[in-house]
Design a protein around this motif. Structure first.
Motif, PDB file in Angstrom:
ATOM      1  N   THR A 152       0.852  -1.190   0.000  1.00  0.00           N
ATOM      2  CA  THR A 152       0.000   0.000   0.000  1.00  0.00           C
ATOM      3  C   THR A 152       0.883   1.234   0.000  1.00  0.00           C
ATOM      4  N   THR A 170       4.729  -4.918   5.555  1.00  0.00           N
ATOM      5  CA  THR A 170       4.148  -4.007   4.570  1.00  0.00           C
ATOM      6  C   THR A 170       5.247  -3.501   3.649  1.00  0.00           C
ATOM      7  N   ARG A 188      -0.743   1.273   5.991  1.00  0.00           N
ATOM      8  CA  ARG A 188       0.329   0.364   6.383  1.00  0.00           C
ATOM      9  C   ARG A 188       0.172  -0.008   7.852  1.00  0.00           C
ATOM     10  N   ASN A 210       5.764  -0.458   0.315  1.00  0.00           N
ATOM     11  CA  ASN A 210       5.182   0.673  -0.397  1.00  0.00           C
ATOM     12  C   ASN A 210       4.927   0.285  -1.849  1.00  0.00           C
TER      13      ASN A 210
END
Length: 343
Positions: A199, A216, A205, A218
């Motif tokens: 995400t 997580t 996140r 990016n």
């Protein structure tokens, strides 16, 4: 048998138009039909796509709504499965041909003659009708208020877990933490997988970790994605926008799969060679069959999985859709007819 002569609903009369009170005259129930008193109906992004004719399939006037939790009010003469008063769910399809090979094999969700609930008067109404074979019983332990989104968003996520034999030891990534993605994280965590959420939102996140993600990344940072080279057995894309798919394909292990459940309208572009060299696969799927929906509901009851929902009274449907369109929904929107009184 039902003596109902009309259904009170909210309809759009043209593409992108506002919701208006709308009454539909109906006749006697068909032999295999069931009439439900609508209790709750989720709002799905697919409803928005159909209302705005994004996919070129729409017909107007349209009464959308395909995440229906309802109480059986009446049944056709051949219906033996549900009695009046039973609580059941209705999803994307309101009926099937029942005679094609796919139906006879149990893959009703792939039936070419399947009837879309949103094109046969859906759940943004006081009542809805559907063929008995499209309905599923809601088991004890499933929260009725939040159950509607399981019948579209939930089954869309759950179906590929069975279809592709996802294992508890697999490393699985989810692209996009929204209406579909937040359910994917919860399902995969309960499935036993190592879960990574892609995400671009700092808030999401943090939220993904709270929902059950172990890691997580990016989704807009090529360096972070490249660092996951050959890491994942399965990547599930829930977004409706194009990304740099080559980066995600490279993040798959050999024989890994990139699977789409979010509808990207524009053509998908990728480089074939990394797929060939790694024997990687791209695929997509719709909702699941009613039998798979029943399995999913049992899974949710056992693991206490509930979609995160915001509830609006049915008569505030226009405000609810504007909230959905704003992108600020957290994470699904549900319309309730409980105590609903128009302004």
């Amino acid at each position: 048998m039902s003596n109902t002569t009309g259904i009170n609903a909210y309809a759009v009369l043209q593409a992108g138009g506002p919701f208006q009170p709308y009454r539909v005259r109906v006749g006697a129930l068909g032999a295999t039909e069931v009439e439900l008193d609508v209790l709750y109906c989720g709002i799905c992004h697919s409803d928005l796509s159909m209302i705005e004719n994004e996919w070129g399939l729409s017909q107007y006037p349209m009464i959308a709504g395909h995440e229906v939790i309802g109480r059986v009010a009446a049944t056709g003469r051949q219906v033996k499965r549900f009695a009046p008063g039973a609580i059941v769910g209705l999803g994307w399809n309101s009926g099937y041909c029942e005679i094609c090979h796919l139906c006879r094999m149990g893959d009703r969700n792939l039936c070419r003659e399947a009837r879309f609930t949103v094109l046969t008067n859906g759940g943004f109404a006081d009542k809805v009708r559907a063929d008995v074979n499209s309905l599923v019983a809601i088991p004890d332990g499933v929260d009725l208020v939040s159950a509607g989104p399981l019948l579209c968003g939930g089954i869309t996520i759950f179906n590929p877990l069975l279809q592709f034999d996802i294992k508890p030891t697999d490393r699985v990534a989810v692209i996009g933490i929204g209406g579909l993605g937040h359910l994917a994280v919860m399902f995969l965590n309960a499935w036993g997988c190592e879960v990574t959420a892609f995400t671009s939102s700092v808030y999401k996140r943090r939220d993904a970790l709270a929902l059950g993600a172990h890691n997580t990344l990016n989704s807009l940072d090529p360096a972070e994605i490249e660092a996951a080279d050959s890491h994942f057995d399965f990547i599930l894309s829930t977004v409706n926008v194009n990304l740099d798919w080559d980066l995600y394909i490279q993040a798959l292990k050999p024989k890994g799969r990139l699977h789409f459940v979010g509808v990207v309208v524009d053509p998908i572009q990728c480089t074939l060679l990394p797929m060939i060299l790694g024997q990687r696969t791209m695929s997509a799927s719709p909702v699941g069959s009613p039998a798979t929906m029943e399995t999913m509901l049992d899974f949710c009851a056992r693991h206490r999985i509930r979609p995160r929902v915001e509830v609006y009274p049915m008569h505030q449907i226009e405000a609810a859709f504007q909230h959905l369109k704003s992108g600020k929904a957290n994470y699904r929107v549900v319309l309730s007819r409980e105590g609903d009184t128009p302004d």
